[in-house]
Design a protein around this motif. Structure first.
Motif, PDB file in Angstrom:
ATOM      1  N   PRO A 194      29.970  33.913  73.510  1.00  0.00           N
ATOM      2  CA  PRO A 194      31.245  33.207  73.380  1.00  0.00           C
ATOM      3  C   PRO A 194      31.923  33.483  72.038  1.00  0.00           C
ATOM      4  O   PRO A 194      31.262  33.859  71.065  1.00  0.00           O
ATOM      5  N   GLU A 195      33.215  33.274  72.006  1.00  0.00           N
ATOM      6  CA  GLU A 195      33.960  33.411  70.758  1.00  0.00           C
ATOM      7  C   GLU A 195      33.532  32.311  69.800  1.00  0.00           C
ATOM      8  O   GLU A 195      33.264  31.184  70.215  1.00  0.00           O
ATOM      9  N   HIS A 196      33.464  32.629  68.529  1.00  0.00           N
ATOM     10  CA  HIS A 196      33.129  31.624  67.510  1.00  0.00           C
ATOM     11  C   HIS A 196      34.270  30.607  67.484  1.00  0.00           C
ATOM     12  O   HIS A 196      35.423  30.977  67.238  1.00  0.00           O
ATOM     13  N   PRO A 197      33.995  29.319  67.736  1.00  0.00           N
ATOM     14  CA  PRO A 197      35.082  28.355  67.897  1.00  0.00           C
ATOM     15  C   PRO A 197      35.698  27.822  66.607  1.00  0.00           C
ATOM     16  O   PRO A 197      36.760  27.214  66.647  1.00  0.00           O
ATOM     17  N   LEU A 198      35.056  28.028  65.470  1.00  0.00           N
ATOM     18  CA  LEU A 198      35.562  27.466  64.217  1.00  0.00           C
ATOM     19  C   LEU A 198      36.389  28.493  63.453  1.00  0.00           C
ATOM     20  O   LEU A 198      36.068  29.684  63.468  1.00  0.00           O
ATOM     21  N   PRO A 199      37.417  28.039  62.762  1.00  0.00           N
ATOM     22  CA  PRO A 199      38.192  28.982  61.936  1.00  0.00           C
ATOM     23  C   PRO A 199      37.381  29.392  60.712  1.00  0.00           C
ATOM     24  O   PRO A 199      36.371  28.766  60.378  1.00  0.00           O
ATOM     25  N   ALA A 200      37.831  30.437  60.061  1.00  0.00           N
ATOM     26  CA  ALA A 200      37.150  30.897  58.840  1.00  0.00           C
ATOM     27  C   ALA A 200      37.178  29.779  57.803  1.00  0.00           C
ATOM     28  O   ALA A 200      38.161  29.054  57.666  1.00  0.00           O
ATOM     29  N   ASN A 201      36.076  29.641  57.084  1.00  0.00           N
ATOM     30  CA  ASN A 201      35.954  28.621  56.047  1.00  0.00           C
ATOM     31  C   ASN A 201      36.492  29.202  54.741  1.00  0.00           C
ATOM     32  O   ASN A 201      35.901  30.123  54.196  1.00  0.00           O
ATOM     33  N   PRO A 202      37.626  28.686  54.226  1.00  0.00           N
ATOM     34  CA  PRO A 202      38.206  29.296  53.022  1.00  0.00           C
ATOM     35  C   PRO A 202      37.356  29.043  51.774  1.00  0.00           C
ATOM     36  O   PRO A 202      36.797  27.969  51.596  1.00  0.00           O
ATOM     37  N   ILE A 203      37.252  30.063  50.944  1.00  0.00           N
ATOM     38  CA  ILE A 203      36.547  29.980  49.672  1.00  0.00           C
ATOM     39  C   ILE A 203      37.611  30.046  48.572  1.00  0.00           C
ATOM     40  O   ILE A 203      38.470  30.924  48.586  1.00  0.00           O
ATOM     41  N   TYR A 204      37.519  29.122  47.634  1.00  0.00           N
ATOM     42  CA  TYR A 204      38.503  29.053  46.563  1.00  0.00           C
ATOM     43  C   TYR A 204      37.854  29.322  45.215  1.00  0.00           C
ATOM     44  O   TYR A 204      36.721  28.931  44.969  1.00  0.00           O
ATOM     45  N   ASP A 205      38.620  29.978  44.331  1.00  0.00           N
ATOM     46  CA  ASP A 205      38.264  30.092  42.919  1.00  0.00           C
ATOM     47  C   ASP A 205      38.957  28.927  42.222  1.00  0.00           C
ATOM     48  O   ASP A 205      40.177  28.748  42.365  1.00  0.00           O
ATOM     49  N   ILE A 206      38.184  28.144  41.494  1.00  0.00           N
ATOM     50  CA  ILE A 206      38.754  27.010  40.767  1.00  0.00           C
ATOM     51  C   ILE A 206      38.489  27.229  39.286  1.00  0.00           C
ATOM     52  O   ILE A 206      37.340  27.457  38.886  1.00  0.00           O
ATOM     53  N   TYR A 207      39.530  27.173  38.502  1.00  0.00           N
ATOM     54  CA  TYR A 207      39.399  27.365  37.058  1.00  0.00           C
ATOM     55  C   TYR A 207      40.483  26.553  36.356  1.00  0.00           C
ATOM     56  O   TYR A 207      41.372  25.984  36.997  1.00  0.00           O
ATOM     57  N   TRP A 208      40.405  26.504  35.050  1.00  0.00           N
ATOM     58  CA  TRP A 208      41.332  25.705  34.236  1.00  0.00           C
ATOM     59  C   TRP A 208      42.167  26.619  33.340  1.00  0.00           C
ATOM     60  O   TRP A 208      41.647  27.542  32.726  1.00  0.00           O
ATOM     61  N   VAL A 209      43.451  26.343  33.276  1.00  0.00           N
ATOM     62  CA  VAL A 209      44.379  27.050  32.399  1.00  0.00           C
ATOM     63  C   VAL A 209      45.221  25.987  31.696  1.00  0.00           C
ATOM     64  O   VAL A 209      45.929  25.216  32.348  1.00  0.00           O
ATOM     65  N   ASP A 210      45.106  25.926  30.378  1.00  0.00           N
ATOM     66  CA  ASP A 210      45.848  24.946  29.575  1.00  0.00           C
ATOM     67  C   ASP A 210      45.678  23.521  30.114  1.00  0.00           C
ATOM     68  O   ASP A 210      46.651  22.806  30.361  1.00  0.00           O
ATOM     69  N   LYS A 211      44.434  23.145  30.345  1.00  0.00           N
ATOM     70  CA  LYS A 211      44.074  21.814  30.828  1.00  0.00           C
ATOM     71  C   LYS A 211      44.644  21.491  32.213  1.00  0.00           C
ATOM     72  O   LYS A 211      44.724  20.353  32.617  1.00  0.00           O
ATOM     73  N   GLN A 212      45.030  22.545  32.924  1.00  0.00           N
ATOM     74  CA  GLN A 212      45.525  22.386  34.292  1.00  0.00           C
ATOM     75  C   GLN A 212      44.541  23.068  35.238  1.00  0.00           C
ATOM     76  O   GLN A 212      44.130  24.213  35.006  1.00  0.00           O
ATOM     77  N   ARG A 213      44.166  22.354  36.288  1.00  0.00           N
ATOM     78  CA  ARG A 213      43.233  22.901  37.282  1.00  0.00           C
ATOM     79  C   ARG A 213      43.995  23.850  38.209  1.00  0.00           C
ATOM     80  O   ARG A 213      45.037  23.486  38.764  1.00  0.00           O
ATOM     81  N   VAL A 214      43.456  25.062  38.371  1.00  0.00           N
ATOM     82  CA  VAL A 214      44.076  26.067  39.236  1.00  0.00           C
ATOM     83  C   VAL A 214      43.101  26.375  40.373  1.00  0.00           C
ATOM     84  O   VAL A 214      41.912  26.609  40.146  1.00  0.00           O
ATOM     85  N   LYS A 215      43.623  26.361  41.583  1.00  0.00           N
ATOM     86  CA  LYS A 215      42.798  26.620  42.774  1.00  0.00           C
ATOM     87  C   LYS A 215      43.456  27.752  43.554  1.00  0.00           C
ATOM     88  O   LYS A 215      44.561  27.604  44.063  1.00  0.00           O
TER      89      LYS A 215
END
Length: 182
Positions: free
Chosen positions: A42-63
């Motif tokens: 059968p076809e895989h029923p779930l969508p791709a699970n997104p992977i994020y890079d999370i880091y900080w730039v000038d005290k701001q969270r970037v995803k």
């Protein structure tokens, strides 16, 4: 907490070869084909699970979405998905419509094998494996057994046939000697 009485998984695991398995209250054992599931995967029923890079730039969270990591994870999911659907247990998964449960197990298993995986995810993957009949205790609780592959056993036996006669063994009488006769 309840006291007394039977609980799930209490006592010895069911045995299909037990002598006292002729009670009317016992569920029947299901024999799964040793060659595994041969139908369409059968076809895989779930969508791709997104992977994020999370880091900080000038005290701001970037995803930011990491497309390479997302695609690599999806490829590993699909490879495990196809491998699992060729196992004997897949015959029952199709019959019971457990595509989403198998997909959830695939995702949990891969996540539980990451270096930073939490113990809860590892426990969840183990429990899911048992519920899907991927472990021996899980197969026993579901009352599934895998058929003996007689053809493969005969092929293996034919390939290991001795070509010469084995050395003649001594009789028991020849092997015995009295303590005083040394």
């Amino acid at each position: 907490m309840p006291s007394g009485g039977a609980r799930a998984r209490s006592g010895p695991a069911p045995d299909p070869n037990a002598l006292r398995r002729d009670r009317k209250t016992d569920a029947e054992w299901t024999t799964l084909p040793a060659e595994g599931y041969q139908g369409p995967i059968p076809e895989h029923p779930l969508p791709a699970n997104p992977i994020y890079d999370i880091y900080w730039v000038d005290k701001q969270r970037v995803k930011e979405l990491d497309t390479d990591a997302t695609e690599a994870l999806r490829e590993r999911e699909l490879a495990l998905w196809e491998k699992l659907w060729r196992r004997p247990q897949a015959v029952m998964w199709i019959k019971l419509g457990l595509e989403y449960e198998v997909a959830s197990y695939v995702r949990a298993y891969l996540e539980s094998n990451l270096p930073d995986a939490v113990s809860g995810m590892k426990t969840a993957a183990l429990r899911m494996a048992a519920e899907l009949g991927l472990s021996m205790p899980g197969m026993h609780s579901l009352r599934w057994k895998i058929a003996d592959d007689d053809l493969a056993a005969k092929r293996a036996e034919a390939g290991t046939m001795p070509t010469k006669q084995p050395a003649k063994r001594q009789s028991a009488r020849d092997r015995l000697k009295a303590v005083g006769d040394a």
